[in-house]
Design a protein around this motif. Structure first.
Motif, PDB file in Angstrom:
ATOM      1  N   LYS A 230       0.824  -1.227   0.000  1.00 20.37           N
ATOM      2  CA  LYS A 230       0.000   0.000   0.000  1.00 20.37           C
ATOM      3  C   LYS A 230       0.852   1.268   0.000  1.00 20.37           C
ATOM      4  CE  LYS A 230      -3.245  -1.247   3.179  1.00 20.37           C
ATOM      5  NZ  LYS A 230      -4.541  -1.216   3.883  1.00 20.37           N
ATOM      6  N   ALA A 231       2.096   1.116   0.447  1.00 22.29           N
ATOM      7  CA  ALA A 231       2.995   2.280   0.481  1.00 22.29           C
ATOM      8  C   ALA A 231       3.706   2.505  -0.861  1.00 22.29           C
ATOM      9  CB  ALA A 231       4.031   2.095   1.597  1.00 22.29           C
ATOM     10  N   ARG A 232       3.523   1.603  -1.843  1.00 24.03           N
ATOM     11  CA  ARG A 232       4.143   1.830  -3.152  1.00 24.03           C
ATOM     12  C   ARG A 232       3.535   3.124  -3.720  1.00 24.03           C
ATOM     13  NH1 ARG A 232       8.454  -1.515  -3.432  1.00 24.03           N
ATOM     14  NH2 ARG A 232       8.596  -1.262  -5.691  1.00 24.03           N
ATOM     15  N   PRO A 233       4.324   3.941  -4.407  1.00 22.28           N
ATOM     16  CA  PRO A 233       3.851   5.280  -4.798  1.00 22.28           C
ATOM     17  C   PRO A 233       2.586   5.282  -5.665  1.00 22.28           C
ATOM     18  CG  PRO A 233       6.134   4.882  -5.536  1.00 22.28           C
ATOM     19  CD  PRO A 233       5.728   3.693  -4.725  1.00 22.28           C
ATOM     20  N   ARG A 234       2.390   4.259  -6.521  1.00 24.89           N
ATOM     21  CA  ARG A 234       1.241   4.313  -7.428  1.00 24.89           C
ATOM     22  C   ARG A 234       0.085   3.423  -6.958  1.00 24.89           C
ATOM     23  NH1 ARG A 234       3.546   5.395 -12.673  1.00 24.89           N
ATOM     24  NH2 ARG A 234       1.418   5.408 -13.475  1.00 24.89           N
ATOM     25  N   PHE A 235       0.142   2.921  -5.710  1.00 19.96           N
ATOM     26  CA  PHE A 235      -0.887   1.977  -5.235  1.00 19.96           C
ATOM     27  C   PHE A 235      -2.318   2.524  -5.413  1.00 19.96           C
ATOM     28  CE2 PHE A 235      -3.891   0.539  -2.072  1.00 19.96           C
ATOM     29  CZ  PHE A 235      -3.826  -0.842  -2.217  1.00 19.96           C
ATOM     30  N   LYS A 236      -2.524   3.738  -4.947  1.00 28.00           N
ATOM     31  CA  LYS A 236      -3.887   4.296  -4.936  1.00 28.00           C
ATOM     32  C   LYS A 236      -4.440   4.397  -6.366  1.00 28.00           C
ATOM     33  CE  LYS A 236      -6.399   8.426  -3.424  1.00 28.00           C
ATOM     34  NZ  LYS A 236      -6.676   8.960  -4.757  1.00 28.00           N
ATOM     35  N   GLU A 237      -3.608   4.924  -7.234  1.00 33.36           N
ATOM     36  CA  GLU A 237      -4.040   5.093  -8.631  1.00 33.36           C
ATOM     37  C   GLU A 237      -4.377   3.732  -9.274  1.00 33.36           C
ATOM     38  OE1 GLU A 237      -0.739   6.750 -10.819  1.00 33.36           O
ATOM     39  OE2 GLU A 237      -1.416   5.679 -12.611  1.00 33.36           O
ATOM     40  N   VAL A 238      -3.498   2.747  -9.046  1.00 34.40           N
ATOM     41  CA  VAL A 238      -3.654   1.436  -9.688  1.00 34.40           C
ATOM     42  C   VAL A 238      -4.844   0.664  -9.131  1.00 34.40           C
ATOM     43  CG1 VAL A 238      -2.577  -0.859  -9.771  1.00 34.40           C
ATOM     44  CG2 VAL A 238      -1.228   1.165 -10.350  1.00 34.40           C
ATOM     45  N   PHE A 239      -4.958   0.644  -7.796  1.00 30.55           N
ATOM     46  CA  PHE A 239      -5.938  -0.245  -7.154  1.00 30.55           C
ATOM     47  C   PHE A 239      -7.248   0.434  -6.779  1.00 30.55           C
ATOM     48  CE2 PHE A 239      -2.040  -2.626  -6.485  1.00 30.55           C
ATOM     49  CZ  PHE A 239      -2.457  -3.911  -6.776  1.00 30.55           C
TER      50      PHE A 239
END
Ligand SMILES: N[C@@H](CCC(=O)N[C@@H](CS)C(=O)NCC(=O)O)C(=O)O
Length: 268
Positions: A230-239
């Motif tokens: 969840k801390a990966r930079p693009r998590f929110k956008e991707v998931f």
């Protein structure tokens, strides 16, 4: 020219979006296929993906299906951080996970998602549309018997035969992941890889169904790993951002309603 055919709640599509994001590759055209409204069944889309499933990636006219294969293609084809371990054992570990997803976890996820949430969404369709939706699924789809199984689960819910085994198998994967993640940082060793990209959507699916109770405070390896995902930079956008608000709410609401039954099945 890179085109992605995908859907907001598709685990396989999220896997491919995650690989593209981690590699730093942008798509030129995004085609949103609403698989809960039957948009995967058009002749136009089936010419690209004969199984009528998402995702598909089209790169300079070359059609690529099967999310695990697509992810390896992305790593091979584009520059950016390596997502495949450089050593043979790391690669073997990575492929043990991605093979397990294709053979077991993904079919289980289709069933779990339909029984806990998606059946309620498609049951909102007018009767005729629902019949058309269920009839349109090709036999060879999410699994080789998906048409009949989807119909059974939509009609019978948790009473469909074998649902307990399916949910048990899903939970067993969390336990297997946990054993590994208590010993090493990522699923295929010390480096983040396509194994983590391949498994993340399945843990996120449970999270979006409000079922983190499966691992929170219990499977500490999975808990640590999923926080790192969840801390990966693009998590929110991707998931999260690709999932429409109404679908996010449905996953949460129907997942919460299903949790007591799921919890009983896995004996928590
Ligand atoms: N093995 C395929 C499976 C793809 C798949 O099952 N996609 C699901 C969403 S995650 C789908 O499109 N389902 C359509 C349906 O249920 O009719 C892959 O990895 O790409």
């Amino acid at each position: 020219m890179l085109e992605l055919y995908h859907h907001g709640s598709s685990v396989c599509a999220a896997k491919v979006r995650f690989a593209l994001a981690e590699k730093g590759v942008g798509v030129d055209q995004s085609h949103y296929i609403d698989i809960l409204a039957g948009e995967q069944f058009t002749d136009e889309y089936r010419a690209i993906n004969p199984k009528a499933v998402v995702p598909s990636l089209v790169h300079d006219g070359k059609i690529l299906n099967e999310s695990t294969v697509i992810c390896e293609y992305i790593d091979d084809e584009f520059s950016g951080p390596d997502l495949i371990p450089s050593d043979a054992y790391g690669r073997a570990q990575m492929r043990m996970w991605t093979k397990a997803v294709d053979e077991q976890l993904h079919p289980a996820c289709g069933e779990l998602t339909f029984v806990c949430c998606h059946r309620h969404i498609v049951l909102r369709l007018p009767r005729e549309k629902l019949e058309e939706f269920l009839e349109s699924t090709p036999d060879q789809s999410v699994t080789s018997k998906w048409k009949a199984r989807k119909q059974e689960i939509v009609r019978e819910g948790f009473s469909a035969p074998g649902i307990g085994d399916t949910i048990g198998l899903y939970y067993d994967y969390l336990v297997k992941m946990n054993e590994v993640l208590l010993q090493q940082k990522w699923l295929a060793g010390d480096g983040f890889s396509l194994a983590d990209i391949g498994l993340a959507p399945y843990v996120n699916r449970l999270d979006m169904l409000s079922m983190p109770g499966m691992w929170s405070g219990r499977l500490l390896g999975v808990e640590r790993w999923f926080s790192a995902i969840k801390a990966r930079p693009r998590f929110k956008e991707v998931f999260l951002d690709w999932c429409p608000e109404k679908l996010t709410d449905d996953l949460k609401e129907f997942g919460t309603q299903s949790w007591p039954e799921v919890k009983t099945i896995i004996g928590l």
